[in-house]
Design a protein around this motif. Structure first.
Motif, PDB file in Angstrom:
ATOM      1  N   LEU A 144      98.269 -24.962  21.575  1.00  0.00           N
ATOM      2  CA  LEU A 144      98.916 -24.155  22.613  1.00  0.00           C
ATOM      3  C   LEU A 144     100.400 -24.444  22.770  1.00  0.00           C
ATOM      4  N   HIS A 145     101.069 -24.941  21.735  1.00  0.00           N
ATOM      5  CA  HIS A 145     102.527 -24.995  21.768  1.00  0.00           C
ATOM      6  C   HIS A 145     103.081 -23.576  21.797  1.00  0.00           C
ATOM      7  N   MET A 146     104.256 -23.411  22.383  1.00  0.00           N
ATOM      8  CA  MET A 146     104.761 -22.072  22.656  1.00  0.00           C
ATOM      9  C   MET A 146     105.061 -21.270  21.393  1.00  0.00           C
ATOM     10  N   ASP A 147     105.324 -21.924  20.245  1.00  0.00           N
ATOM     11  CA  ASP A 147     105.581 -21.160  19.025  1.00  0.00           C
ATOM     12  C   ASP A 147     104.290 -20.678  18.375  1.00  0.00           C
ATOM     13  N   HIS A 148     103.148 -20.900  19.051  1.00  0.00           N
ATOM     14  CA  HIS A 148     101.858 -20.416  18.557  1.00  0.00           C
ATOM     15  C   HIS A 148     101.200 -19.444  19.529  1.00  0.00           C
ATOM     16  N   ILE A 149     101.695 -19.370  20.747  1.00  0.00           N
ATOM     17  CA  ILE A 149     101.093 -18.484  21.756  1.00  0.00           C
ATOM     18  C   ILE A 149     102.088 -17.527  22.379  1.00  0.00           C
ATOM     19  N   GLY A 150     103.385 -17.747  22.171  1.00  0.00           N
ATOM     20  CA  GLY A 150     104.390 -16.954  22.866  1.00  0.00           C
ATOM     21  C   GLY A 150     104.346 -15.474  22.553  1.00  0.00           C
ATOM     22  N   HIS A 231      98.273 -33.796  16.277  1.00  0.00           N
ATOM     23  CA  HIS A 231      99.483 -33.088  16.721  1.00  0.00           C
ATOM     24  C   HIS A 231      99.413 -32.806  18.217  1.00  0.00           C
ATOM     25  N   THR A 232      98.308 -32.252  18.638  1.00  0.00           N
ATOM     26  CA  THR A 232      97.875 -32.202  20.034  1.00  0.00           C
ATOM     27  C   THR A 232      96.403 -32.587  20.033  1.00  0.00           C
ATOM     28  N   PRO A 233      95.850 -32.961  21.180  1.00  0.00           N
ATOM     29  CA  PRO A 233      94.444 -33.405  21.172  1.00  0.00           C
ATOM     30  C   PRO A 233      93.467 -32.362  20.637  1.00  0.00           C
ATOM     31  N   HIS A 270     102.030 -35.187  19.804  1.00  0.00           N
ATOM     32  CA  HIS A 270     101.694 -35.892  21.037  1.00  0.00           C
ATOM     33  C   HIS A 270     101.010 -37.226  20.764  1.00  0.00           C
ATOM     34  N   ASP A 271     100.398 -37.364  19.595  1.00  0.00           N
ATOM     35  CA  ASP A 271      99.833 -38.643  19.147  1.00  0.00           C
ATOM     36  C   ASP A 271     100.249 -38.812  17.695  1.00  0.00           C
ATOM     37  N   PRO A 272     101.480 -39.271  17.461  1.00  0.00           N
ATOM     38  CA  PRO A 272     102.011 -39.278  16.092  1.00  0.00           C
ATOM     39  C   PRO A 272     101.233 -40.141  15.116  1.00  0.00           C
ATOM     40  N   GLU A 273     100.690 -41.263  15.560  1.00  0.00           N
ATOM     41  CA  GLU A 273      99.927 -42.105  14.636  1.00  0.00           C
ATOM     42  C   GLU A 273      98.653 -41.401  14.175  1.00  0.00           C
TER      43      GLU A 273
END
Length: 322
Positions: A144-150, A231-233, A270-273
């Motif tokens: 749901l980052h904005m470059d995927h839902i905008g 990248h995101t949960p 958001h969780d780079p590792e």
């Protein structure tokens, strides 16, 4: 300048053979299309159209903020990329499987406050391809980052979508954006607020269309969305399989630098590792299977394969088929 159009030999007669929108205009040129903006491939009986949403200029530090600046600068020089900022591609995919027409991600949209005039081109480019938004039965959101839902928040778009539209997204992703954690990201100023505001608006407008899944969900025959996290949960990839052919739409699990330096942290992770672990696992699998890869931020048309080169991976782009 002559207009350019991509018509792969495998489905060269797009006007008659490709059924993404059930009309005869998929191959027509748009009046403003001066560069290629869509590329069609076939995965068994599944039709795929990769569409460019434009480009997003970002600081090069975003490619690997945990890397030694000198090493990062050396990599950029080897790739003939500018040292300070360059254009990230924004790619989405339109998939036709059986009687389902599936949009994978929806691009950045056209928020005038972002001042990004070369991004947010998806709706215009679908229109120029003769694709009716009302023909889309499903939307899969990798996250749901904005470059995927905008793109879904552009004025007038919701009115053009069908009332029974289903939007597939990981339940973990929905929960995350109720109170998102930006502790480990490394974004330019203003981006966290913009991301939160866009996700909040999206949920307000489209919550009734959401079809949430836990770990894996089959959207249509041969079209499976799988949660990877990192990248995101709730970040997910979409796996296509038909007739022995396979293709993975990897969303933001893979960036251009990730083949040479999969351990570099992207600023939007958001969780780079965990994102690095996901990236290595996915690239290892793709190198083993030889299937095709498409990702949001690889250079358009972002279709290629992965090879293992010593201790690193190697991106092998396709030869364009006209």
């Amino acid at each position: 300048m002559p207009q350019t159009e991509t018509k792969p030999r495998s489905i060269a007669n797009q006007e008659t053979n490709m059924s993404l929108d059930n009309n005869s205009q998929l191959g027509r040129r748009g009046p403003d299309e001066l560069v290629p903006s869509r590329y069609a491939v076939r995965v068994g009986e599944i039709d795929v159209l990769v569409v460019s949403d434009g480009v997003l200029p970002l600081p090069t530090e975003m490619l690997g903020h945990n890397a030694d600046p000198a090493v990062r600068a050396a990599w950029l020089g080897e790739m003939f990329l500018p040292a300070d900022a360059f254009d990230w591609s924004l790619n989405v995919a339109l998939v036709r499987s059986g009687d389902r027409t599936i949009l994978i991600d929806a691009g950045l949209g056209l928020d005038p406050n972002l001042n990004l005039p070369r991004a947010g081109q998806l709706v215009r480019r679908l229109d120029s391809a003769g694709i009716d938004l009302g023909s889309v039965t499903d939307i899969v959101l990798t996250h749901l980052h904005m470059d995927h839902i905008g793109g879904l928040l552009v004025e007038g778009v919701k009115d053009r979508l069908r009332p029974d539209l289903q939007i597939h997204v990981a339940a973990t992703e929905v929960t995350f954006w109720e109170a998102p954690d930006f502790t480990h990201v490394h974004m330019p100023q203003g981006f966290p607020d913009a991301l939160k505001a866009t996700a909040k608006r999206f949920m307000a407008e489209y919550r009734s269309h959401l079809r949430q899944f836990d770990e894996q969900h089959e959207v249509a025959p041969g079209v499976v969305v799988q949660r990877t996290g990192g990248h995101t949960p709730g970040h997910s990839v979409v796996r296509l399989a038909s007739g022995g052919d396979r293709l993975t739409f990897a969303g933001d699990a893979v960036f251009a630098v990730g083949f040479d330096h999969p351990d570099w942290f992207n600023g939007f992770e958001h969780d780079p590792e965990e994102a690095a672990r996901v990236r290595v696992r996915l690239l290892t699998e793709l190198a083993r299977t030889g299937e095709q890869l498409v990702a949001t931020h690889l250079p358009f048309p972002s279709v290629g394969r992965v090879a293992i080169d010593g201790d690193a991976f190697r991106w092998v782009p396709i030869f364009w088929d006209y």
